[in-house]
Design a protein around this motif. Structure first.
Motif, mmCIF file in Angstrom:
data_model
loop_
_atom_site.group_PDB
_atom_site.id
_atom_site.type_symbol
_atom_site.label_atom_id
_atom_site.label_comp_id
_atom_site.label_asym_id
_atom_site.label_seq_id
_atom_site.Cartn_x
_atom_site.Cartn_y
_atom_site.Cartn_z
ATOM 1 N N ASP A 1 8.732 64.324 46.173
ATOM 2 C CA ASP A 1 8.604 63.943 47.574
ATOM 3 C C ASP A 1 9.534 64.800 48.442
ATOM 4 O O ASP A 1 9.120 65.325 49.477
ATOM 5 N N ARG A 2 10.788 64.965 48.008
ATOM 6 C CA ARG A 2 11.755 65.776 48.761
ATOM 7 C C ARG A 2 11.317 67.241 48.846
ATOM 8 O O ARG A 2 11.444 67.878 49.884
ATOM 9 N N LEU A 3 10.804 67.779 47.734
ATOM 10 C CA LEU A 3 10.348 69.166 47.725
ATOM 11 C C LEU A 3 9.221 69.375 48.736
ATOM 12 O O LEU A 3 9.238 70.332 49.508
ATOM 13 N N LEU A 4 8.248 68.483 48.742
ATOM 14 C CA LEU A 4 7.129 68.606 49.677
ATOM 15 C C LEU A 4 7.596 68.443 51.120
ATOM 16 O O LEU A 4 7.151 69.174 52.012
ATOM 17 N N ASP A 5 8.508 67.506 51.354
ATOM 18 C CA ASP A 5 9.078 67.343 52.694
ATOM 19 C C ASP A 5 9.783 68.626 53.129
ATOM 20 O O ASP A 5 9.615 69.087 54.260
ATOM 21 N N ALA A 6 10.577 69.230 52.224
ATOM 22 C CA ALA A 6 11.324 70.454 52.538
ATOM 23 C C ALA A 6 10.398 71.625 52.831
ATOM 24 O O ALA A 6 10.764 72.533 53.583
ATOM 25 N N GLN A 7 9.201 71.619 52.260
ATOM 26 C CA GLN A 7 8.237 72.683 52.510
ATOM 27 C C GLN A 7 7.407 72.424 53.763
ATOM 28 O O GLN A 7 6.483 73.175 54.071
ATOM 29 N N GLY A 8 7.728 71.348 54.477
ATOM 30 C CA GLY A 8 7.041 71.053 55.724
ATOM 31 C C GLY A 8 5.684 70.403 55.565
ATOM 32 O O GLY A 8 4.875 70.436 56.486
ATOM 33 N N VAL A 9 5.442 69.801 54.409
ATOM 34 C CA VAL A 9 4.164 69.136 54.171
ATOM 35 C C VAL A 9 4.296 67.673 54.601
ATOM 36 O O VAL A 9 5.016 66.904 53.983
ATOM 37 N N GLU A 10 3.622 67.327 55.664
ATOM 38 C CA GLU A 10 3.659 65.952 56.165
ATOM 39 C C GLU A 10 3.036 65.004 55.133
ATOM 40 O O GLU A 10 2.036 65.369 54.492
ATOM 41 N N PRO A 11 3.587 63.798 54.987
ATOM 42 C CA PRO A 11 2.998 62.840 54.036
ATOM 43 C C PRO A 11 1.518 62.575 54.271
ATOM 44 O O PRO A 11 0.768 62.371 53.322
ATOM 45 N N THR A 12 1.068 62.621 55.519
ATOM 46 C CA THR A 12 -0.350 62.369 55.810
ATOM 47 C C THR A 12 -1.234 63.572 55.490
ATOM 48 O O THR A 12 -2.451 63.451 55.525
#
Length: 171
Positions: free
Chosen positions: A34-45
């Motif tokens: 979750d943190r990695l995806l957030d750091a890459q700018g990938v919105e949860p939606t």
């Protein structure tokens, strides 16, 4: 074959944790992913995550379907394949112009499960394409590959398309 399907930010899915929604599994995605995806700018939606042991090491790797406007074009959307290294994740592949259904096949190549994705639009003829691991990665552009229905063996749909075409967890 260890497979867990988890949806992030999908309407109608059962809540599995802070901001994370789960379908077909009782565990949320790992916080490190979750943190990695957030750091890459990938919105949860903008993401749909399916976890499955792709390489047979007993750890659930991640297929992340990026379906927001930043990740899609006329030919489809981006699929990330991330290898679970325990406490960290390593991007194995970034596969562009994909559409659901995305399947995990029983067949393996160089120790990793083969995948299929659907390609259509952007000038491509609609078809399912088999992606085989080459020892380092899966092919990055499935529209350059050809397949026949006989190449698609038994497997499981990890990411499917809803009636309106939007991505959803497979069954």
């Amino acid at each position: 074959m260890l497979v867990a399907l988890l949806c992030i930010g999908m309407p109608g899915a059962a809540s599995a944790g802070a901001g994370t929604y789960s379908c077909g599994a009782s565990q949320p995605i790992p916080a490190s992913l979750d943190r990695l995806l957030d750091a890459q700018g990938v919105e949860p939606t903008d993401r749909l995550v399916a976890l499955a042991d792709l390489d047979g090491d007993g750890r659930r790797d991640a297929l992340v379907y990026l379906h927001g406007s930043d990740w899609c074009g006329s030919g489809g959307c981006t699929l990330l394949v991330l290898r679970n290294l325990g406490k960290t994740w390593r991007q194995v592949s970034r596969i562009t112009v994909t559409r659901p259904p995305i399947r995990l096949l029983d067949q393996r190549h160089k120790g990793w499960h083969a995948l299929t994705v659907h390609v259509a639009g952007g000038g491509s003829s609609p078809q399912d394409v088999t992606l085989e691991f080459d020892g380092h990665r899966y092919p990055g552009n499935p529209t350059t590959l050809q397949t026949t229905p006989t190449m698609i063996g038994p497997g499981r749909v990890l990411i499917d398309a809803g009636p309106d075409g939007s991505p959803r967890c497979g069954r």
